[in-house]
Design a protein around this motif. Structure first.
Motif, PDB file in Angstrom:
ATOM      1  N   LEU A  15      -5.785  25.919  -1.011  1.00 28.58           N
ATOM      2  CA  LEU A  15      -6.208  26.980  -0.089  1.00 28.58           C
ATOM      3  C   LEU A  15      -5.331  27.357   1.260  1.00 28.58           C
ATOM      4  O   LEU A  15      -5.916  28.008   2.327  1.00 28.58           O
ATOM      5  CB  LEU A  15      -7.683  26.634   0.568  1.00 28.58           C
ATOM      6  N   GLY A  16      -4.266  26.832   1.159  1.00 29.45           N
ATOM      7  CA  GLY A  16      -3.331  27.136   2.411  1.00 29.45           C
ATOM      8  C   GLY A  16      -3.587  25.968   3.680  1.00 29.45           C
ATOM      9  O   GLY A  16      -3.074  26.350   4.828  1.00 29.45           O
ATOM     10  N   ASN A  17      -4.337  25.209   3.486  1.00 31.05           N
ATOM     11  CA  ASN A  17      -4.786  24.295   4.789  1.00 31.05           C
ATOM     12  C   ASN A  17      -3.589  23.101   4.763  1.00 31.05           C
ATOM     13  O   ASN A  17      -3.509  22.628   3.861  1.00 31.05           O
ATOM     14  CB  ASN A  17      -6.201  23.425   4.478  1.00 31.05           C
ATOM     15  N   PHE A  18      -3.540  22.677   6.001  1.00 30.41           N
ATOM     16  CA  PHE A  18      -2.387  21.653   6.349  1.00 30.41           C
ATOM     17  C   PHE A  18      -3.239  20.535   6.834  1.00 30.41           C
ATOM     18  O   PHE A  18      -4.218  20.359   7.498  1.00 30.41           O
ATOM     19  CB  PHE A  18      -1.548  22.342   7.476  1.00 30.41           C
ATOM     20  N   ASN A  19      -2.856  19.399   6.106  1.00 29.29           N
ATOM     21  CA  ASN A  19      -3.352  17.891   6.249  1.00 29.29           C
ATOM     22  C   ASN A  19      -2.812  17.304   7.550  1.00 29.29           C
ATOM     23  O   ASN A  19      -1.552  17.074   7.557  1.00 29.29           O
ATOM     24  CB  ASN A  19      -3.274  17.295   4.891  1.00 29.29           C
ATOM     25  N   ARG A  20      -3.546  16.768   8.382  1.00 26.73           N
ATOM     26  CA  ARG A  20      -3.245  15.929   9.458  1.00 26.73           C
ATOM     27  C   ARG A  20      -3.430  14.579   9.272  1.00 26.73           C
ATOM     28  O   ARG A  20      -3.178  13.639  10.091  1.00 26.73           O
ATOM     29  CB  ARG A  20      -4.024  16.395  10.789  1.00 26.73           C
ATOM     30  N   MET A  21      -4.366  14.282   8.231  1.00 28.13           N
ATOM     31  CA  MET A  21      -4.778  12.813   7.907  1.00 28.13           C
ATOM     32  C   MET A  21      -3.872  12.052   7.413  1.00 28.13           C
ATOM     33  O   MET A  21      -3.207  12.469   6.230  1.00 28.13           O
ATOM     34  CB  MET A  21      -6.066  12.739   7.193  1.00 28.13           C
ATOM     35  N   LEU A  22      -3.506  10.658   7.738  1.00 26.09           N
ATOM     36  CA  LEU A  22      -2.798   9.808   7.000  1.00 26.09           C
ATOM     37  C   LEU A  22      -3.608   8.843   6.123  1.00 26.09           C
ATOM     38  O   LEU A  22      -4.735   8.368   6.762  1.00 26.09           O
ATOM     39  CB  LEU A  22      -2.106   8.687   8.139  1.00 26.09           C
ATOM     40  N   TYR A  23      -3.442   8.806   4.716  1.00 27.05           N
ATOM     41  CA  TYR A  23      -4.233   8.571   3.869  1.00 27.05           C
ATOM     42  C   TYR A  23      -3.516   7.038   3.315  1.00 27.05           C
ATOM     43  O   TYR A  23      -2.170   6.991   3.195  1.00 27.05           O
ATOM     44  CB  TYR A  23      -4.210   9.324   2.364  1.00 27.05           C
ATOM     45  N   GLU A  24      -4.291   6.124   3.013  1.00 22.86           N
ATOM     46  CA  GLU A  24      -3.563   4.894   2.278  1.00 22.86           C
ATOM     47  C   GLU A  24      -4.121   4.744   0.909  1.00 22.86           C
ATOM     48  O   GLU A  24      -5.144   4.889   0.584  1.00 22.86           O
ATOM     49  CB  GLU A  24      -4.255   3.570   3.164  1.00 22.86           C
ATOM     50  N   TYR A  25      -3.331   4.099   0.151  1.00 21.16           N
ATOM     51  CA  TYR A  25      -3.704   4.166  -1.372  1.00 21.16           C
ATOM     52  C   TYR A  25      -3.728   2.747  -1.812  1.00 21.16           C
ATOM     53  O   TYR A  25      -2.575   1.956  -1.532  1.00 21.16           O
ATOM     54  CB  TYR A  25      -2.509   5.014  -2.259  1.00 21.16           C
ATOM     55  N   SER A  26      -4.725   2.302  -2.307  1.00 20.65           N
ATOM     56  CA  SER A  26      -4.740   0.779  -2.927  1.00 20.65           C
ATOM     57  C   SER A  26      -4.585   1.091  -4.487  1.00 20.65           C
ATOM     58  O   SER A  26      -5.274   1.437  -5.263  1.00 20.65           O
ATOM     59  CB  SER A  26      -6.183   0.293  -2.739  1.00 20.65           C
ATOM     60  N   GLU A  27      -3.372   0.185  -4.855  1.00 23.07           N
ATOM     61  CA  GLU A  27      -2.963   0.259  -6.466  1.00 23.07           C
ATOM     62  C   GLU A  27      -4.294  -0.594  -7.351  1.00 23.07           C
ATOM     63  O   GLU A  27      -4.546  -0.220  -8.287  1.00 23.07           O
ATOM     64  CB  GLU A  27      -1.642  -0.387  -6.674  1.00 23.07           C
ATOM     65  N   LYS A  57       0.881  -1.331   0.101  1.00 23.13           N
ATOM     66  CA  LYS A  57      -0.004  -0.014   0.086  1.00 23.13           C
ATOM     67  C   LYS A  57       0.717   1.272  -0.042  1.00 23.13           C
ATOM     68  O   LYS A  57       2.247   1.199   0.438  1.00 23.13           O
ATOM     69  CB  LYS A  57      -0.896  -0.045   1.201  1.00 23.13           C
ATOM     70  N   GLY A  58       0.450   2.333  -0.261  1.00 25.77           N
ATOM     71  CA  GLY A  58       1.082   3.768  -0.625  1.00 25.77           C
ATOM     72  C   GLY A  58       0.497   4.419   0.530  1.00 25.77           C
ATOM     73  O   GLY A  58      -0.681   4.175   0.974  1.00 25.77           O
ATOM     74  N   TYR A  59       1.186   5.279   1.067  1.00 22.08           N
ATOM     75  CA  TYR A  59       0.794   6.047   2.369  1.00 22.08           C
ATOM     76  C   TYR A  59       1.118   7.670   1.958  1.00 22.08           C
ATOM     77  O   TYR A  59       2.407   7.881   1.751  1.00 22.08           O
ATOM     78  CB  TYR A  59       1.294   5.592   3.675  1.00 22.08           C
ATOM     79  N   LEU A  60       0.317   8.564   2.586  1.00 21.60           N
ATOM     80  CA  LEU A  60       0.642  10.108   2.298  1.00 21.60           C
ATOM     81  C   LEU A  60      -0.096  10.670   3.574  1.00 21.60           C
ATOM     82  O   LEU A  60      -0.963  10.489   4.172  1.00 21.60           O
ATOM     83  CB  LEU A  60       0.088  10.532   1.049  1.00 21.60           C
ATOM     84  N   SER A 114      -7.380  -0.645  -6.698  1.00 22.25           N
ATOM     85  CA  SER A 114      -8.814   0.116  -6.697  1.00 22.25           C
ATOM     86  C   SER A 114      -8.377   1.555  -7.099  1.00 22.25           C
ATOM     87  O   SER A 114      -9.385   2.099  -7.419  1.00 22.25           O
ATOM     88  CB  SER A 114      -9.356   0.011  -5.366  1.00 22.25           C
ATOM     89  N   ASP A 115      -6.979   1.978  -7.243  1.00 24.62           N
ATOM     90  CA  ASP A 115      -6.952   3.286  -7.497  1.00 24.62           C
ATOM     91  C   ASP A 115      -7.653   4.290  -6.598  1.00 24.62           C
ATOM     92  O   ASP A 115      -8.424   5.297  -7.129  1.00 24.62           O
ATOM     93  CB  ASP A 115      -7.055   3.473  -8.995  1.00 24.62           C
ATOM     94  N   ASN A 116      -7.518   4.228  -5.334  1.00 25.68           N
ATOM     95  CA  ASN A 116      -8.364   4.734  -4.087  1.00 25.68           C
ATOM     96  C   ASN A 116      -7.559   5.073  -2.995  1.00 25.68           C
ATOM     97  O   ASN A 116      -6.846   4.089  -2.502  1.00 25.68           O
ATOM     98  CB  ASN A 116      -9.559   3.804  -3.990  1.00 25.68           C
ATOM     99  N   TRP A 117      -7.777   6.153  -2.685  1.00 26.53           N
ATOM    100  CA  TRP A 117      -7.281   6.636  -1.239  1.00 26.53           C
ATOM    101  C   TRP A 117      -8.366   6.572  -0.083  1.00 26.53           C
ATOM    102  O   TRP A 117      -9.341   7.029  -0.288  1.00 26.53           O
ATOM    103  CB  TRP A 117      -6.855   8.369  -1.366  1.00 26.53           C
ATOM    104  N   THR A 118      -7.822   5.984   1.160  1.00 20.59           N
ATOM    105  CA  THR A 118      -8.574   5.974   2.203  1.00 20.59           C
ATOM    106  C   THR A 118      -7.940   6.550   3.450  1.00 20.59           C
ATOM    107  O   THR A 118      -6.825   6.347   3.888  1.00 20.59           O
ATOM    108  CB  THR A 118      -8.966   4.410   2.444  1.00 20.59           C
ATOM    109  N   PRO A 119      -8.888   7.600   4.045  1.00 18.69           N
ATOM    110  CA  PRO A 119      -8.236   8.056   5.280  1.00 18.69           C
ATOM    111  C   PRO A 119      -8.234   7.150   6.374  1.00 18.69           C
ATOM    112  O   PRO A 119      -9.161   6.288   6.538  1.00 18.69           O
ATOM    113  CB  PRO A 119      -9.052   9.392   5.631  1.00 18.69           C
ATOM    114  N   ILE A 120      -7.032   7.096   7.185  1.00 22.01           N
ATOM    115  CA  ILE A 120      -7.001   6.039   8.183  1.00 22.01           C
ATOM    116  C   ILE A 120      -6.749   6.226   9.565  1.00 22.01           C
ATOM    117  O   ILE A 120      -7.021   5.664  10.570  1.00 22.01           O
ATOM    118  CB  ILE A 120      -6.062   4.741   7.676  1.00 22.01           C
TER     119      ILE A 120
END
Length: 398
Positions: free
Chosen positions: A202-214, A192-195, A216-222
């Motif tokens: 808009l200048g907002n900072f992201n706190r969420m860890l996302y997981e990527y499935s190759e 899996k990929g993680y971001l 399904s080509d889909n991102w999931t917040p975890i």
């Protein structure tokens, strides 16, 4: 009581040994000019670090090799002339290193491959369309994925591009699920990929860890990161965990903290902070059980060439039977609190690093514990439930 004392003596010995092995150590400096926003990639026992913005505001194309066994540096081939850059991203595959994009003489969309055997660089197919600077990347199977970045027309792109390493071809994938991502962290683990982190358009900072499935080509917040969101931080994989260091938040606070997200318990764990000023934009890598960090820039805009490492940080098992108890904040200053999910009446003891009891108290859920008179250092907090107990490390930074 004798049984409890013997048990504690054993645990204290174990944790004393563990703490000695988990201290940050300063190692050999990066062997060239101080810089930030460089890139690196790992091949076997070597790590290759280069590019970035040097002291004097000049972009660079030089590269250096770090031997993780001897912890020494030497010089390798630089990128070709006029290929200087910062904000590139690097990865490795099948014994070769790669760097993509960044800001040089314009915002770049080029991809280069480094061969250790010939000590040379080869240009590959460029990404279609505009260049990207400050993208994050990870590798799954035969594909490298590039997420976000910016260029002259967009401050934070939501685009995701797949580069097939074996066919040298590019494919655009589904967008990242936000209004873009710039200077985020990415890594691959367990197919899996993680971001994490990054700033949107808009200048907002992201706190969420996302997981990527190759598949399904889909991102999931975890999982939400438990401290301030940030950019310019660093993330690496060790064991079954993601480790995150440093960066800068939306209020321009620079961090030297170190966090572990364990997939064994899906919890964020605060680890020992680096004993130096906060910093951003350095180059990080991992090898064996060690996390390394070199270069970067501090809150006084001083570019750095320091290198640091911390070892033996894979395990998150703290030899306890009720690990849901959490200490926060940790590291702490002036006070800390305990989160006790099951609301059972516990008692606790605070000990210094040689085992002397500082105080004993009953645990009150969420109550602030005053430690303003303690000196900075590592302490032990023992929480008791009858004959059961848990030993927590407490990092005080007064």
């Amino acid at each position: 009581m004798i049984q409890k004392a013997l048990r504690f003596s054993f645990l204290f010995f174990v944790f004393s040994q563990e703490l000695r092995s988990q201290n940050w150590q300063q190692i050999a400096d990066f062997p060239a000019s101080e810089r930030d926003d460089g890139t690196c990639f790992s091949i076997n026992n070597y790590v290759y670090c280069g590019t970035g913005l040097k002291t004097g505001f000049s972009i660079s194309k030089d590269f250096y090799r770090f031997n993780t066994q001897t912890e020494t540096w030497d010089t390798i081939a630089a990128l070709p002339q006029f290929m200087e850059r910062q904000y590139a991203c690097g990865f490795s595959y099948n014994g070769n290193g790669y760097i993509f994009g960044g800001t040089g003489f314009g915002v770049l969309n080029d991809l280069w491959r480094y061969s250790p055997s010939s000590n040379s660089w080869t240009q590959l197919s460029s990404k279609p369309g505009a260049g990207l600077s400050g993208a994050a990347c990870f590798v799954l199977q035969n594909n490298a994925y590039f997420v976000g970045g910016n260029n002259t027309t967009i401050t934070a792109s939501p685009q995701v591009w797949q580069y097939n390493i074996t066919t040298d071809t590019w494919t655009q994938k589904s967008n990242f699920p936000s209004k873009g991502s710039w200077r985020a962290n990415a890594a691959a683990l367990n197919a899996k990929g993680y971001l994490l982190f990054g700033k949107d358009s808009l200048g907002n900072f992201n706190r969420m860890l996302y997981e990527y499935s190759e598949t399904s080509d889909n991102w999931t917040p975890i999982s939400n990161f438990p401290a301030k969101a940030r950019t310019y931080s660093s993330m690496q994989v060790l064991g079954n965990s993601l480790f995150v260091f440093g960066g800068i938040d939306s209020l321009a606070n620079y961090y030297n903290d170190f966090w572990q997200y364990s997939f064994d318990d899906t919890i964020w764990h605060s680890q020992a902070a680096m004993p130096a000023q906060g910093r951003k934009g350095g180059m990080a890598f991992s090898s064996g059980s060690a996390f390394y960090y070199t270069t970067g820039i501090d809150s006084l805009n001083t570019r750095l060439k320091e290198s640091w490492k911390i070892e033996n940080i894979i395990s998150v098992n703290e030899l306890n039977s009720f690990s849901a108890i959490q200490v926060f904040p940790n590291p702490c200053r002036d006070y800390f609190s305990l989160n006790v999910p099951d609301k059972i009446n516990y008692s606790m003891e605070l000990l210094n690093c040689v085992g002397t009891i500082i105080w004993k108290k009953n645990v009150v859920e969420g109550q602030k514990q005053d430690i303003s008179e303690l000196r900075s250092g590592v302490y032990f907090l023992i929480v008791y439930n009858g004959e059961q107990f848990i030993l927590k490390k407490l990092f005080v930074m007064n």
